[in-house]
Write a protein that holds these residues in place. Structure first.
Motif, PDB file in Angstrom:
ATOM      1  N   TYR A  36      60.452  28.831  49.689  1.00  0.00           N
ATOM      2  CA  TYR A  36      60.269  28.084  48.627  1.00  0.00           C
ATOM      3  C   TYR A  36      59.049  28.166  48.106  1.00  0.00           C
ATOM      4  N   TYR A  37      59.044  27.842  46.927  1.00  0.00           N
ATOM      5  CA  TYR A  37      57.722  27.966  46.705  1.00  0.00           C
ATOM      6  C   TYR A  37      57.741  26.021  45.123  1.00  0.00           C
ATOM      7  N   VAL A  38      57.567  25.270  45.704  1.00  0.00           N
ATOM      8  CA  VAL A  38      57.946  24.803  44.916  1.00  0.00           C
ATOM      9  C   VAL A  38      57.009  23.881  43.372  1.00  0.00           C
ATOM     10  N   GLY A  39      55.966  24.421  43.736  1.00  0.00           N
ATOM     11  CA  GLY A  39      55.359  23.868  42.727  1.00  0.00           C
ATOM     12  C   GLY A  39      54.158  22.509  43.256  1.00  0.00           C
ATOM     13  N   GLN A  40      53.316  21.750  42.238  1.00  0.00           N
ATOM     14  CA  GLN A  40      52.408  21.299  42.472  1.00  0.00           C
ATOM     15  C   GLN A  40      52.491  19.380  41.766  1.00  0.00           C
ATOM     16  N   GLY A  41      52.436  18.642  42.482  1.00  0.00           N
ATOM     17  CA  GLY A  41      52.429  16.794  41.536  1.00  0.00           C
ATOM     18  C   GLY A  41      51.468  16.815  41.175  1.00  0.00           C
ATOM     19  N   CYS A  42      51.105  16.178  40.091  1.00  0.00           N
ATOM     20  CA  CYS A  42      49.871  15.357  39.581  1.00  0.00           C
ATOM     21  C   CYS A  42      50.099  13.959  39.451  1.00  0.00           C
ATOM     22  N   ASP A  43      49.138  12.878  39.649  1.00  0.00           N
ATOM     23  CA  ASP A  43      49.039  11.488  39.047  1.00  0.00           C
ATOM     24  C   ASP A  43      47.845  12.135  37.897  1.00  0.00           C
ATOM     25  N   LEU A  44      48.997  11.962  36.297  1.00  0.00           N
ATOM     26  CA  LEU A  44      47.610  12.272  35.544  1.00  0.00           C
ATOM     27  C   LEU A  44      47.322  10.462  34.497  1.00  0.00           C
TER      28      LEU A  44
ATOM     29  N   THR B  96      43.149  34.028  40.622  1.00  0.00           N
ATOM     30  CA  THR B  96      43.420  34.105  42.076  1.00  0.00           C
ATOM     31  C   THR B  96      45.032  34.125  41.795  1.00  0.00           C
ATOM     32  N   GLU B  97      45.611  34.334  43.174  1.00  0.00           N
ATOM     33  CA  GLU B  97      47.526  34.300  42.143  1.00  0.00           C
ATOM     34  C   GLU B  97      47.789  32.935  41.992  1.00  0.00           C
ATOM     35  N   ALA B  98      47.326  32.001  42.695  1.00  0.00           N
ATOM     36  CA  ALA B  98      47.356  30.534  42.350  1.00  0.00           C
ATOM     37  C   ALA B  98      47.387  30.019  41.327  1.00  0.00           C
ATOM     38  N   MET B  99      45.841  30.434  40.328  1.00  0.00           N
ATOM     39  CA  MET B  99      46.185  30.867  39.324  1.00  0.00           C
ATOM     40  C   MET B  99      46.849  30.992  38.145  1.00  0.00           C
TER      41      MET B  99
ATOM     42  N   ILE C 155      56.278  28.220  61.552  1.00  0.00           N
ATOM     43  CA  ILE C 155      56.711  27.937  59.985  1.00  0.00           C
ATOM     44  C   ILE C 155      58.434  28.703  60.286  1.00  0.00           C
ATOM     45  N   ALA C 156      58.822  29.539  61.445  1.00  0.00           N
ATOM     46  CA  ALA C 156      60.011  30.216  61.868  1.00  0.00           C
ATOM     47  C   ALA C 156      60.565  29.570  62.025  1.00  0.00           C
ATOM     48  N   LYS C 157      60.276  28.695  62.891  1.00  0.00           N
ATOM     49  CA  LYS C 157      61.289  27.807  63.329  1.00  0.00           C
ATOM     50  C   LYS C 157      62.119  25.816  62.532  1.00  0.00           C
ATOM     51  N   SER C 158      61.272  26.146  61.726  1.00  0.00           N
ATOM     52  CA  SER C 158      61.563  25.551  60.452  1.00  0.00           C
ATOM     53  C   SER C 158      62.782  25.760  60.472  1.00  0.00           C
ATOM     54  N   ASP C 159      63.707  24.613  59.259  1.00  0.00           N
ATOM     55  CA  ASP C 159      64.603  24.827  59.059  1.00  0.00           C
ATOM     56  C   ASP C 159      64.349  25.682  57.589  1.00  0.00           C
ATOM     57  N   ILE C 160      63.550  24.892  56.465  1.00  0.00           N
ATOM     58  CA  ILE C 160      62.979  24.804  55.190  1.00  0.00           C
ATOM     59  C   ILE C 160      61.010  25.133  55.360  1.00  0.00           C
ATOM     60  N   CYS C 161      60.639  25.994  54.541  1.00  0.00           N
ATOM     61  CA  CYS C 161      59.482  26.241  54.309  1.00  0.00           C
ATOM     62  C   CYS C 161      59.376  26.328  52.910  1.00  0.00           C
ATOM     63  N   MET C 162      57.907  25.000  52.302  1.00  0.00           N
ATOM     64  CA  MET C 162      57.633  25.099  50.632  1.00  0.00           C
ATOM     65  C   MET C 162      56.268  25.254  51.007  1.00  0.00           C
ATOM     66  N   ALA C 163      56.191  25.774  49.618  1.00  0.00           N
ATOM     67  CA  ALA C 163      54.714  25.345  49.108  1.00  0.00           C
ATOM     68  C   ALA C 163      54.406  24.988  47.890  1.00  0.00           C
ATOM     69  N   ASN C 164      53.080  25.131  47.754  1.00  0.00           N
ATOM     70  CA  ASN C 164      53.097  24.466  46.362  1.00  0.00           C
ATOM     71  C   ASN C 164      52.067  25.470  45.805  1.00  0.00           C
ATOM     72  N   SER C 165      51.930  26.647  46.312  1.00  0.00           N
ATOM     73  CA  SER C 165      51.078  28.075  45.539  1.00  0.00           C
ATOM     74  C   SER C 165      52.525  28.755  46.250  1.00  0.00           C
ATOM     75  N   THR C 166      52.371  30.358  45.460  1.00  0.00           N
ATOM     76  CA  THR C 166      53.329  31.518  44.923  1.00  0.00           C
ATOM     77  C   THR C 166      52.985  31.915  46.582  1.00  0.00           C
ATOM     78  N   TYR C 167      51.445  31.670  46.719  1.00  0.00           N
ATOM     79  CA  TYR C 167      50.963  33.069  47.480  1.00  0.00           C
ATOM     80  C   TYR C 167      51.228  32.293  48.629  1.00  0.00           C
ATOM     81  N   LEU C 168      51.218  31.221  49.362  1.00  0.00           N
ATOM     82  CA  LEU C 168      51.314  30.240  50.612  1.00  0.00           C
ATOM     83  C   LEU C 168      52.976  30.092  50.549  1.00  0.00           C
ATOM     84  N   ALA C 169      53.819  30.410  49.353  1.00  0.00           N
ATOM     85  CA  ALA C 169      55.186  30.408  49.824  1.00  0.00           C
ATOM     86  C   ALA C 169      55.640  31.557  50.439  1.00  0.00           C
ATOM     87  N   ASP C 170      54.738  33.180  49.766  1.00  0.00           N
ATOM     88  CA  ASP C 170      55.050  34.542  50.239  1.00  0.00           C
ATOM     89  C   ASP C 170      54.403  34.631  51.636  1.00  0.00           C
TER      90      ASP C 170
END
Length: 405
Positions: A205-213, A339-342, A180-195
């Protein structure tokens, strides 16, 4: 997505834990498909490891990979316009069992070199230049790819707290923070994981989640499964894998025993703990087994209330629950564990802390459900598209590149 956020004409290499030929849904595959609309994308399967080759030698997928390694088949497979799948042509060693970290690190670097060689040859054949490397949580095989492939940008994508799982924990505690530290950018689908990522890399960055609904948005209301229609109302249901590490079995038993007039329906494959659980001895709990994906909307349609009874642990606390979007896309009332993600679902779901909360909120959800609430749930779920999700990723990439100038 705003046109000025769009990234076009780039060459993107996607690595991760899931191969393209995996049967279940995959964030990584959906992201690659969306990115390939305006960019060239090479989706790389995990390299075949020696243990899998030996223990699963008759599996058609293993046979396919060996054919590529032995030069009998091409490793690059066109999937559609702008999108290719790579079967790596090098065998890697199975080393996760090693507990001597210096030895693991030496052999892991060797595996990374083999993996990188396969990718480099493929990108050269496809004439990829100045690649963006997108790594979906592959902290072992892809740990050294930034150094070996020298991408124009390296991105680490976090969609689950991997260190909560025994397989990843021992070596992952050392490798994931460093990656994570050496990557240029980190992205996460939950605010918990972004933190979590932000602890090691400020460009997280928190980038949210996509779904095919699609399959969840047009189901005939009277198209209900026969094994549910025989049950008395209300029917309280869950669809998904039944695993002790993710679901609270005692909570389910409590709900069923507190309200014996309710029928609790569980649709999905069980792990050994669920198979042995006392839930099987409770008369109003019904295990219907796994169903084909195309039938799942019919089961959700048959529920009066949908559940996501998560147990709270490191694996679940930051995990984005895609099934909530599926439930909401069908307008169903949802009761889930807080949960935080909820947090992003607040106002559209009923969120419980205690066992008694679950019982009370299920009763409330049944009592106040109405067409207006159903329409609101559907509208909210419809915003969680892969286009919007990847659009947030493009914004993060653009912000990083602007700061570099």
């Amino acid at each position: 997505m705003a046109s000025d956020d769009m990234i076009t004409g780039r060459d993107i290499v996607v690595v991760g834990q899931q191969a393209w030929d995996i049967e279940i849904g995959s964030n990584n595959k959906n992201i690659a498909l969306e990115m390939s609309k305006y960019n060239r994308v090479l989706y790389v399967n995990p390299a075949l490891d020696r243990n899998t080759m030996i223990n699963d030698k008759n599996n058609p997928k293993v046979i396919k990979r060996l054919a590529v390694i032995n030069g009998r088949e091409k490793g690059i497979v066109p999937l559609q316009n702008n999108l290719w799948n790579l079967y790596p042509d090098r065998l890697v060693e199975s080393i996760n069992w090693l507990k001597i970290r210096p030895l693991f690190n030496i052999l892991n670097k060797r595996n990374n070199r083999k993996f990188a060689q396969s990718i480099s040859e493929a990108t050269a054949e496809l004439h990829f230049k100045d690649i963006i490397l997108f790594n979906d949580s592959d902290m072992f095989r892809s740990f050294y790819l930034k150094e070996l492939l020298k991408p124009a940008m390296s991105i680490y994508y976090s969609r689950d707290y991997m260190l909560g799982v025994d397989y990843w924990k021992f070596h992952g505690e050392q490798l994931e923070p460093a990656l994570i530290a050496k990557s240029d950018i980190c992205m996460a689908n939950s605010t918990y994981l972004a933190d979590y990522c932000r602890r090691y890399n400020p460009n997280s960055y928190y980038v949210g989640q996509g779904c095919d609904l699609t399959i969840f948005t047009d189901v005939a209301p009277d198209l209900l499964p026969a094994d549910v229609t025989v049950l008395k109302r209300p029917v309280i249901g869950y669809v998904g894998a039944l695993q002790k590490i993710r679901l609270d079995m005692e909570l389910l038993a409590f709900i069923a025993e507190q309200r014996p007039q309710w029928n609790i329906v569980l649709v999905g494959p069980e792990d050994d703990d669920f198979k042995k659980s006392r839930l099987h001895g409770i008369s109003n709990v019904h295990f219907l087994g796994p169903k084909p994906p195309g039938q799942l909307p019919q089961y959700i349609q048959s529920f009066d209330v949908c559940l996501n009874p998560q147990v709270l642990n490191q694996v679940t606390v930051g995990n984005y629950p895609r099934k909530i979007d599926e439930y909401l896309a069908m307008g169903k009332p949802v009761v889930a564990t807080v949960t935080e993600a909820m947090g992003i679902f607040a106002g559209h779901t009923y969120q419980a802390v205690t066992k008694q909360d679950y019982v009370n909120l299920i009763e409330l959800a049944i009592r106040e459900d109405n067409p207006a609430l159903q329409a609101d749930r559907k509208a909210f779920a419809s915003t969680h598209t892969w286009t919007n999700n990847v659009g947030e990723m493009y914004k993060a990439i653009n912000q990083y590149e602007m700061r570099k100038k």
